[in-house]
Design an enzyme around this catalytic site. Structure first.
Site, PDB file in Angstrom:
ATOM      1  N   ARG A 172      27.679  14.125  25.863  1.00 28.20           N
ATOM      2  CA  ARG A 172      28.404  13.335  26.861  1.00 28.20           C
ATOM      3  C   ARG A 172      29.240  14.169  27.826  1.00 28.20           C
ATOM      4  O   ARG A 172      29.825  13.620  28.763  1.00 28.20           O
ATOM      5  CB  ARG A 172      29.276  12.293  26.154  1.00 28.20           C
ATOM      6  CG  ARG A 172      28.432  11.272  25.410  1.00 28.20           C
ATOM      7  CD  ARG A 172      27.422  10.601  26.326  1.00 28.20           C
ATOM      8  NE  ARG A 172      26.419   9.824  25.600  1.00 28.20           N
ATOM      9  CZ  ARG A 172      25.446   9.119  26.168  1.00 28.20           C
ATOM     10  NH1 ARG A 172      25.341   9.114  27.489  1.00 28.20           N
ATOM     11  NH2 ARG A 172      24.572   8.457  25.441  1.00 28.20           N
ATOM     12  N   HIS A 206      28.658  16.859  18.279  1.00 29.25           N
ATOM     13  CA  HIS A 206      27.369  16.323  18.734  1.00 29.25           C
ATOM     14  C   HIS A 206      27.579  15.361  19.905  1.00 29.25           C
ATOM     15  O   HIS A 206      26.877  15.431  20.920  1.00 29.25           O
ATOM     16  CB  HIS A 206      26.680  15.615  17.571  1.00 29.25           C
ATOM     17  CG  HIS A 206      25.413  14.919  17.941  1.00 29.25           C
ATOM     18  ND1 HIS A 206      24.254  15.596  18.283  1.00 29.25           N
ATOM     19  CD2 HIS A 206      25.111  13.601  18.021  1.00 29.25           C
ATOM     20  CE1 HIS A 206      23.303  14.724  18.557  1.00 29.25           C
ATOM     21  NE2 HIS A 206      23.791  13.507  18.414  1.00 29.25           N
ATOM     22  N   ARG A 231      34.807 -16.817  25.169  1.00 28.11           N
ATOM     23  CA  ARG A 231      34.644 -15.447  25.680  1.00 28.11           C
ATOM     24  C   ARG A 231      33.326 -15.257  26.427  1.00 28.11           C
ATOM     25  O   ARG A 231      33.157 -14.264  27.141  1.00 28.11           O
ATOM     26  CB  ARG A 231      34.736 -14.446  24.538  1.00 28.11           C
ATOM     27  CG  ARG A 231      33.660 -14.608  23.477  1.00 28.11           C
ATOM     28  CD  ARG A 231      33.803 -13.637  22.338  1.00 28.11           C
ATOM     29  NE  ARG A 231      32.865 -13.941  21.261  1.00 28.11           N
ATOM     30  CZ  ARG A 231      32.598 -13.146  20.240  1.00 28.11           C
ATOM     31  NH1 ARG A 231      33.202 -11.978  20.150  1.00 28.11           N
ATOM     32  NH2 ARG A 231      31.743 -13.490  19.300  1.00 28.11           N
ATOM     33  N   GLU A 237      36.332  -2.356  15.689  1.00 27.82           N
ATOM     34  CA  GLU A 237      36.631  -2.781  17.048  1.00 27.82           C
ATOM     35  C   GLU A 237      37.371  -4.115  17.049  1.00 27.82           C
ATOM     36  O   GLU A 237      37.090  -4.998  16.222  1.00 27.82           O
ATOM     37  CB  GLU A 237      35.316  -2.921  17.823  1.00 27.82           C
ATOM     38  CG  GLU A 237      35.469  -3.243  19.291  1.00 27.82           C
ATOM     39  CD  GLU A 237      34.121  -3.217  20.006  1.00 27.82           C
ATOM     40  OE1 GLU A 237      33.899  -4.093  20.865  1.00 27.82           O
ATOM     41  OE2 GLU A 237      33.295  -2.334  19.696  1.00 27.82           O
ATOM     42  N   ARG A 258      36.753 -12.954  18.839  1.00 24.68           N
ATOM     43  CA  ARG A 258      36.638 -14.104  17.944  1.00 24.68           C
ATOM     44  C   ARG A 258      38.015 -14.452  17.387  1.00 24.68           C
ATOM     45  O   ARG A 258      38.276 -15.591  17.019  1.00 24.68           O
ATOM     46  CB  ARG A 258      35.706 -13.788  16.770  1.00 24.68           C
ATOM     47  CG  ARG A 258      34.238 -13.673  17.117  1.00 24.68           C
ATOM     48  CD  ARG A 258      33.411 -13.559  15.849  1.00 24.68           C
ATOM     49  NE  ARG A 258      33.528 -14.778  15.051  1.00 24.68           N
ATOM     50  CZ  ARG A 258      33.242 -14.839  13.752  1.00 24.68           C
ATOM     51  NH1 ARG A 258      32.856 -13.749  13.105  1.00 24.68           N
ATOM     52  NH2 ARG A 258      33.357 -15.971  13.101  1.00 24.68           N
ATOM     53  N   GLN A 316      27.615   2.714  24.876  1.00 23.31           N
ATOM     54  CA  GLN A 316      26.979   4.036  24.841  1.00 23.31           C
ATOM     55  C   GLN A 316      27.504   4.836  23.648  1.00 23.31           C
ATOM     56  O   GLN A 316      26.742   5.492  22.939  1.00 23.31           O
ATOM     57  CB  GLN A 316      27.287   4.808  26.137  1.00 23.31           C
ATOM     58  CG  GLN A 316      26.481   4.375  27.333  1.00 23.31           C
ATOM     59  CD  GLN A 316      26.697   5.319  28.507  1.00 23.31           C
ATOM     60  OE1 GLN A 316      27.714   6.008  28.601  1.00 23.31           O
ATOM     61  NE2 GLN A 316      25.746   5.361  29.406  1.00 23.31           N
ATOM     62  N   TRP A 317      28.798   4.770  23.443  1.00 24.19           N
ATOM     63  CA  TRP A 317      29.469   5.507  22.373  1.00 24.19           C
ATOM     64  C   TRP A 317      28.983   5.035  21.004  1.00 24.19           C
ATOM     65  O   TRP A 317      28.809   5.827  20.076  1.00 24.19           O
ATOM     66  CB  TRP A 317      30.960   5.278  22.501  1.00 24.19           C
ATOM     67  CG  TRP A 317      31.872   6.326  21.975  1.00 24.19           C
ATOM     68  CD1 TRP A 317      31.780   7.004  20.790  1.00 24.19           C
ATOM     69  CD2 TRP A 317      33.063   6.805  22.602  1.00 24.19           C
ATOM     70  NE1 TRP A 317      32.826   7.864  20.641  1.00 24.19           N
ATOM     71  CE2 TRP A 317      33.637   7.761  21.744  1.00 24.19           C
ATOM     72  CE3 TRP A 317      33.706   6.501  23.804  1.00 24.19           C
ATOM     73  CZ2 TRP A 317      34.832   8.425  22.054  1.00 24.19           C
ATOM     74  CZ3 TRP A 317      34.873   7.157  24.107  1.00 24.19           C
ATOM     75  CH2 TRP A 317      35.434   8.110  23.248  1.00 24.19           C
ATOM     76  N   SER A 371      38.217  -7.866  18.172  1.00 27.22           N
ATOM     77  CA  SER A 371      37.240  -8.935  18.394  1.00 27.22           C
ATOM     78  C   SER A 371      37.885 -10.136  19.070  1.00 27.22           C
ATOM     79  O   SER A 371      38.956 -10.593  18.646  1.00 27.22           O
ATOM     80  CB  SER A 371      36.620  -9.379  17.068  1.00 27.22           C
ATOM     81  OG  SER A 371      35.814 -10.528  17.251  1.00 27.22           O
TER      82      SER A 371
END
Length: 238
Positions: free
Chosen positions: A200, A195, A172, A100, A104, A77-78, A102
């Site tokens: 939110r 914003h 994963r 972010e 991987r 959502q973010w 990962s």
């Protein structure tokens, strides 16, 4: 305070920031080759004018960086606020960045969000999205247990795949996704953060992301008190 715990294992941490309300003022005054050294009543009136009239570019010179650890359902959502970061008509990029962790590359022990028995919500009566009242405790307990069992099964299959030599980026796939905590850095201008908060912190936003928005507000409010109040006064004053 630079870290606020949210949703059991989750948190929001203030990593860094650049600028203040005075930054906004001086970004606007540079048009006339002027500069303020201390925030005055006249400067506050200028911030109010800029916000009221939609002259938002000065607010994009004040930047804040957060580290967030949240369930994937919150993160996705973010993420929309970064993908659509030019969300103001005619203002261009609002200076958002997102990096972010990962799976991987990392195989740290996964963590998951499990609602308590008294936290499961019913579907809304008059809407196709969102949630309604808290369901009865016994039913919530049932689904808390089922979610834990389901998640533990996925973790065991994930670990087995890794042990058999399957690469992390495919192993994963066995992890139940939406409740899994992920970690990211979010860097954004005060305009963009306002914003995000305006949307939110609304009563009809998903409760879990509301909890994170409240943490963001608590951390950023002391940094840009005047600018934030003017950009989202109807929320901040609550």
């Amino acid at each position: 305070m630079s870290l606020i715990k949210v949703l059991n294992e989750g948190y929001v941490r203030l990593v860094d920031h650049m600028g203040s309300d005075l930054t906004v003022v001086n970004a606007a005054r540079v048009s006339y080759a002027k500069e303020s050294l201390e925030l005055s009543d006249r400067d506050i009136k200028l911030i109010k004018f800029l916000s009221r009239e939609g002259h938002t570019s000065p607010f994009r010179h004040a930047i804040t960086q957060f580290e967030v650890y949240a369930p994937l359902m919150v993160a996705r959502q973010w993420w929309k606020y970064v993908v659509g970061s030019a969300h103001y008509e005619g203002t261009g990029d609002s200076l958002d960045a997102w990096n972010e962790s990962s799976r991987r590359y990392i195989t740290e022990e996964p963590a998951f969000y499990f609602p308590e028995a008294g936290e499961w919500r019913s579907k809304p009566e008059n809407s196709k999205q969102g949630s309604g009242a808290i369901i009865e405790w016994e039913l919530g307990e049932k689904y808390s247990r089922e979610l834990i069992d389901y998640t533990e099964l996925g973790i065991s299959k994930y670990e087995a795949a890794l042990a058999d030599g399957i690469c992390a980026e495919q192993a994963r796939l066995f992890l139940p996704a939406y409740g899994m905590y992920v970690r990211w850095y979010w860097t954004a201008s005060v305009q963009s953060i306002a914003h995000f908060l305006k949307q939110r912190l609304e009563h009809d936003a998903q409760k879990e992301i509301q909890d994170y928005a409240k943490a963001i507000l608590e951390l950023i409010r002391p940094l840009f008190p005047v600018s934030l109040e003017q950009l989202m006064s109807e929320v901040v004053k609550d």
